[in-house]
Design a protein around this motif. Structure first.
Motif, mmCIF file in Angstrom:
data_model
loop_
_atom_site.group_PDB
_atom_site.id
_atom_site.type_symbol
_atom_site.label_atom_id
_atom_site.label_comp_id
_atom_site.label_asym_id
_atom_site.label_seq_id
_atom_site.Cartn_x
_atom_site.Cartn_y
_atom_site.Cartn_z
ATOM 1 N N VAL A 47 11.923 3.010 6.774
ATOM 2 C CA VAL A 47 12.657 1.829 6.289
ATOM 3 C C VAL A 47 11.997 1.334 5.005
ATOM 4 N N ASN A 48 12.467 1.841 3.883
ATOM 5 C CA ASN A 48 11.895 1.417 2.597
ATOM 6 C C ASN A 48 12.951 1.626 1.524
ATOM 7 N N GLN A 49 12.587 1.303 0.301
ATOM 8 C CA GLN A 49 13.580 1.387 -0.775
ATOM 9 C C GLN A 49 13.742 2.798 -1.327
ATOM 10 N N ALA A 50 12.878 3.687 -0.898
ATOM 11 C CA ALA A 50 13.000 5.107 -1.259
ATOM 12 C C ALA A 50 12.847 5.372 -2.750
ATOM 13 N N ARG A 51 12.090 4.524 -3.388
ATOM 14 C CA ARG A 51 11.893 4.668 -4.832
ATOM 15 C C ARG A 51 10.619 5.481 -5.065
ATOM 16 N N LEU A 52 10.760 6.598 -5.755
ATOM 17 C CA LEU A 52 9.553 7.352 -6.115
ATOM 18 C C LEU A 52 9.021 6.697 -7.381
ATOM 19 N N HIS A 53 8.149 5.733 -7.180
ATOM 20 C CA HIS A 53 7.756 4.828 -8.256
ATOM 21 C C HIS A 53 7.177 5.536 -9.468
ATOM 22 N N SER A 54 7.614 5.092 -10.638
ATOM 23 C CA SER A 54 6.979 5.539 -11.884
ATOM 24 C C SER A 54 6.065 4.449 -12.424
ATOM 25 N N GLY A 55 6.197 3.258 -11.903
ATOM 26 C CA GLY A 55 5.351 2.157 -12.355
ATOM 27 C C GLY A 55 6.139 0.979 -12.906
ATOM 28 N N TYR A 56 7.414 1.194 -13.263
ATOM 29 C CA TYR A 56 8.231 0.141 -13.893
ATOM 30 C C TYR A 56 8.257 -1.157 -13.092
ATOM 31 N N HIS A 57 8.120 -0.985 -11.791
ATOM 32 C CA HIS A 57 8.304 -2.116 -10.880
ATOM 33 C C HIS A 57 7.130 -3.092 -10.905
ATOM 34 N N TYR A 58 6.047 -2.728 -11.584
ATOM 35 C CA TYR A 58 4.818 -3.519 -11.446
ATOM 36 C C TYR A 58 4.288 -4.065 -12.766
ATOM 37 N N PRO A 59 5.091 -4.786 -13.543
ATOM 38 C CA PRO A 59 4.580 -5.300 -14.815
ATOM 39 C C PRO A 59 3.445 -6.297 -14.623
ATOM 40 N N ARG A 60 3.284 -6.815 -13.376
ATOM 41 C CA ARG A 60 2.176 -7.761 -13.150
ATOM 42 C C ARG A 60 0.943 -7.075 -12.577
ATOM 43 N N SER A 61 1.019 -5.789 -12.287
ATOM 44 C CA SER A 61 -0.157 -5.097 -11.748
ATOM 45 C C SER A 61 -0.289 -3.725 -12.400
ATOM 46 N N ILE A 62 -1.040 -3.703 -13.486
ATOM 47 C CA ILE A 62 -1.235 -2.449 -14.232
ATOM 48 C C ILE A 62 -1.858 -1.388 -13.316
ATOM 49 N N ALA A 63 -2.783 -1.835 -12.434
ATOM 50 C CA ALA A 63 -3.466 -0.877 -11.550
ATOM 51 C C ALA A 63 -2.456 -0.160 -10.666
ATOM 52 N N THR A 64 -1.505 -0.911 -10.090
ATOM 53 C CA THR A 64 -0.494 -0.286 -9.222
ATOM 54 C C THR A 64 0.427 0.603 -10.042
ATOM 55 N N ALA A 65 0.784 0.126 -11.232
ATOM 56 C CA ALA A 65 1.676 0.921 -12.084
ATOM 57 C C ALA A 65 1.019 2.263 -12.417
ATOM 58 N N LEU A 66 -0.263 2.228 -12.739
ATOM 59 C CA LEU A 66 -0.972 3.475 -13.063
ATOM 60 C C LEU A 66 -1.057 4.379 -11.846
ATOM 61 N N MET A 67 -1.351 3.779 -10.695
ATOM 62 C CA MET A 67 -1.507 4.557 -9.464
ATOM 63 C C MET A 67 -0.190 5.250 -9.085
ATOM 64 N N SER A 68 0.925 4.593 -9.382
ATOM 65 C CA SER A 68 2.227 5.195 -9.056
ATOM 66 C C SER A 68 2.340 6.555 -9.729
ATOM 67 N N ASN A 69 1.870 6.632 -10.970
ATOM 68 C CA ASN A 69 2.027 7.865 -11.724
ATOM 69 C C ASN A 69 1.008 8.929 -11.376
ATOM 70 N N ASP A 70 -0.117 8.471 -10.784
ATOM 71 C CA ASP A 70 -1.179 9.416 -10.448
ATOM 72 C C ASP A 70 -0.655 10.624 -9.677
ATOM 73 N N TYR A 71 0.132 10.360 -8.652
ATOM 74 C CA TYR A 71 0.517 11.436 -7.738
ATOM 75 C C TYR A 71 2.000 11.727 -7.749
ATOM 76 N N LYS A 72 2.715 11.105 -8.663
ATOM 77 C CA LYS A 72 4.164 11.211 -8.617
ATOM 78 C C LYS A 72 4.628 12.663 -8.765
ATOM 79 N N GLN A 73 4.038 13.338 -9.738
ATOM 80 C CA GLN A 73 4.483 14.700 -10.013
ATOM 81 C C GLN A 73 4.209 15.642 -8.834
#
Ligand SMILES: Cc1cc2nc3c(=O)[nH]c(=O)nc-3n(C[C@H](O)[C@H](O)[C@H](O)COP(=O)(O)OP(=O)(O)OC[C@H]3O[C@@H](n4cnc5c(N)ncnc54)[C@H](O)[C@@H]3O)c2cc1C
Length: 375
Positions: A47-73
């Protein structure tokens, strides 16, 4: 009483517990995986939004935005059959009341090298409400297909013993092993494990408590993801940033869209370490220590679909006749520290040695590989 010995005991059969079990079995370890529900993957991993995050969603948390891209590929490559790649994804800034604006959002994307193409006109969207619109690429994974894939892999792995309808009751640290009394259906069994991984997400603190280690500061929300048929949107998704807005996007390869809203998705909030909600008074078996599956619960909140749809339809010129099929509910848990920045880091804490105990608290699906750094 039946006694089983293993190298690792993993508590929690969502994506993170399942991935950890397979990873450790692949290294040659004997693993026992305990899942409280009758089936794997009934909670946040489904039960989630099923978004394979690229980071766009986190303009207030650079750390989370960066982490999204770490393993995305890597996640995308290893789960490619279960991901909708050909998705036209739009991010928009609401003209009123947003925590960000177009200049800030563009700076943020530039800083992180995130592709974001301004779209000055589009026949689908209503620009009276939008300060800016951007086209991006951000796929959607299919939670149902992913759960079926992991169920199959676990069933094929001889080094993993899976117990569903099972949870730890009492433990004793008897170095170098844990002795764990497990409730399994109507029976009890005794496990001896060299190390334990707590992968129970919303129940993290309850399991930490049983093993005598510190809680992590969490808060919990009963959350609704509405699934609908949105003719005309096909493979198009829109997320409005940043604040009390919402998202509509394809739910993996299901042919449905998910609808969620910061204002209406979260029905009830608990600021306690373990999730405690008023509905548990009606369902006395659903304990803060072992919360049940909200989808099988008659005390689940009434759907907020109508409110969410009304809110999101404002951004479309012609939203057509969206058709609500059903809603899925689960407890969403967050680190209290992320209350302001809305970040979703994944944390893996080593909380004890000899015998070892780890707690993983996951913020995003594609961070499963963090497990490999620690175990
Ligand atoms: C509403 C919502 C939207 C989200 N959107 C996204 C998104 O778009 N993209 C993204 O990447 N991430 C998203 N996430 C986050 C992501 O879903 C989670 O980080 C991830 O699914 C957590 O996986 P998990 O295996 O740790 O937890 P879960 O899938 O919750 O698994 C934990 C398991 O532990 C079991 N359990 C609990 N207590 C016990 C016990 N005592 N004994 C045995 N078993 C127990 C539970 O029954 C459950 O099966 C979202 C989360 C939510 C809730």
């Amino acid at each position: 009483m039946k006694t089983i010995s293993c190298d690792f005991l993993i508590v929690g059969g969502g994506l993170f517990g399942s991935y950890a079990a397979l990873y450790l079995a692949g290294k040659g370890y004997g693993v026992v995986l305990l899942e409280k529900e009758a089936r794997l993957f009934t909670k946040a991993s489904l039960v989630n939004q099923a978004r394979l995050h690229s980071g766009y969603h986190y303009p207030r948390s650079i750390a989370t935005a960066l982490m999204s891209n770490d393993y995305k590929q890597r996640f995308a490559e290893e789960h490619k059959d279960f991901i909708l790649f050909e998705l036209e994804k739009y991010y928009a800034i609401d003209r009123y009341g947003s925590y960000t604006d177009s200049a800030q959002f563009e700076r943020f994307c530039e800083y992180l090298s995130l592709h974001c193409e301004p779209v000055p006109r589009h026949p689908l969207f209503c620009f009276e409400r939008l300060e800016a619109l951007y086209r991006t690429t951000e796929p959607s994974f299919d939670p149902a297909l992913i759960s079926a894939y992991y169920r199959r892999r676990l069933a094929d792995e001889k080094r993993i013993q899976l117990f569903t309808g099972a949870w730890p009751l009492r433990v004793e640290a008897d170095a170098p092993v844990w002795k764990v009394l497990v409730q399994h259906g109507d029976e009890q069994l005794l496990l001896q494990a060299g190390g334990v991984l707590n992968a129970t997400y919303s129940a993290s603190n309850a399991v930490n408590h049983i093993f005598g280690v510190s809680p992590i500061p969490l808060m919990h929300e009963i959350s609704e993801i509405a699934l609908l048929y949105a003719p005309g949107l096909d493979k198009i998704g829109l997320t409005v940033m940043d604040g009390p807005f919402g998202s509509i996007m394809p739910f993996g390869k299901s042919g449905l869209h998910s609808l969620s809203s910061v204002a209406y998705t979260h029905h009830r909030v608990s600021y306690e370490a373990k999730p405690r909600f008023s509905c548990q008074q009606q369902q006395t078996h659903c304990l803060p220590e072992r919360p049940d599956d909200c989808n099988a619960c008659s005390a689940q909140p009434a759907s907020n679909y109508e409110k969410m749809a009304l809110q999101m339809k404002r951004y479309f010129k012609h939203s057509g006749s969206w058709q609500h099929y059903f809603s899925l509910f689960t407890i969403k848990s967050k680190l209290q520290a992320n209350f302001i920045d809305d970040g979703r880091p994944t944390e893996i804490l080593s909380l004890r040695e000899n015998p070892s105990f780890y707690c993983i608290f996951a913020g995003k699906i594609n961070s499963i590989y963090e497990i490999e750094k620690v175990l």
